[in-house]
Design an enzyme around this catalytic site. Sequence first.
Site, PDB file in Angstrom:
ATOM      1  N   TYR A   1       0.827  -1.211   0.000  1.00 31.67           N
ATOM      2  CA  TYR A   1       0.000   0.000   0.000  1.00 31.67           C
ATOM      3  C   TYR A   1       0.861   1.261   0.000  1.00 31.67           C
ATOM      4  CZ  TYR A   1      -3.807  -3.123   1.562  1.00 31.67           C
ATOM      5  OH  TYR A   1      -4.727  -4.136   1.677  1.00 31.67           O
TER       6      TYR A   1
ATOM      7  N   HIS B   1       0.112 -11.709   1.713  1.00 25.60           N
ATOM      8  CA  HIS B   1      -0.893 -10.918   1.008  1.00 25.60           C
ATOM      9  C   HIS B   1      -1.590 -11.713  -0.101  1.00 25.60           C
ATOM     10  CE1 HIS B   1      -1.810  -6.424   0.131  1.00 25.60           C
ATOM     11  NE2 HIS B   1      -2.851  -7.177  -0.122  1.00 25.60           N
TER      12      HIS B   1
END
EC number: 1.1.1.2
Length: 312
Positions: free
Chosen positions: A56, A112
């Site tokens: 991110y 992830h």
Amino acid sequence: MPATLKNSSATLKLNTGASIPVLGFGTWRSVDNNGYHSVIAALKAGYRHIDAAAIYLNEEEVGRAIKDSGVPREEIFITTKLWGTEQRDPEAALNKSLKRLGLDYVDLYLMHWPVPLKTDRVTDGNVLCIPTLEDGTVDIDTKEWNFIKTWELMQELPKTGKTKAVGVSNFSINNIKELLESPNNKVVPATNQIEIHPLLPQDELIAFCKEKGIVVEAYSPFGSANAPLLKEQAIIDMAKKHGVEPAQLIISWSIQRGYVVLAKSVNPERIVSNFKIFTLPEDDFKTISNLSKVHGTKRVVDMKWGSFPIFQ
């Protein structure tokens, strides 16, 4: 009669014995000042669960906001995630995340995606990216590495004190089965963070995870960036019926289904509003649960990982 809204305070128990708040604050696409100010606003509103990730590219802002919020670190459940280019050395990746966050530990560290990515073609040293081949397809390591090897390393991380628990994200039933049945597996993932919303209810995957003692976390509860679920007429009409916002309706429905939900916004008023939930009557709960049967299922975060069987 308008619904009675209240701030979310419920938690679920992880298989480690720790508690995780059922309503978390997501930080995807919240960068620079937006990331900082949104986390400050979330903590001020009462959120005590912050969900971050290396990819991110906002861990520094998130960490700074946590520090500046005045909320004691031990009162906040913090998650970050391992990106695919760093799957060969998750401890080194976690160390970098902790440095960016300005923290000594996180409460949860997730893989992830179950997709190891090659770094051969990364020329600028920035591995927090999606490496591609000349034809534009993602450069996946299909021969020398896999998510089983990554998990064998990740499951040792809680012993270091740098994370209290480890889990996975975007894992299908088959991928979880493969992980649990691998010969060197010692740890059942604490959570599986996946896309869930009324048009992608994921009933089978949720049931499977619960059976295995894995807490489910829902990202993109409104259907990701453009929040298409908030424009669904059935959602709008039912929200009006109860005197609530469409987002409050979806979040409340999600929590009522028994999993963690991650709400995201950079709007201070919506951040406060999203933290207020209510209990849906059974008939309305079922109506929302059946939306995908009426309109069909729709996956919004449909990453293309070549031939990797990501959602099978």
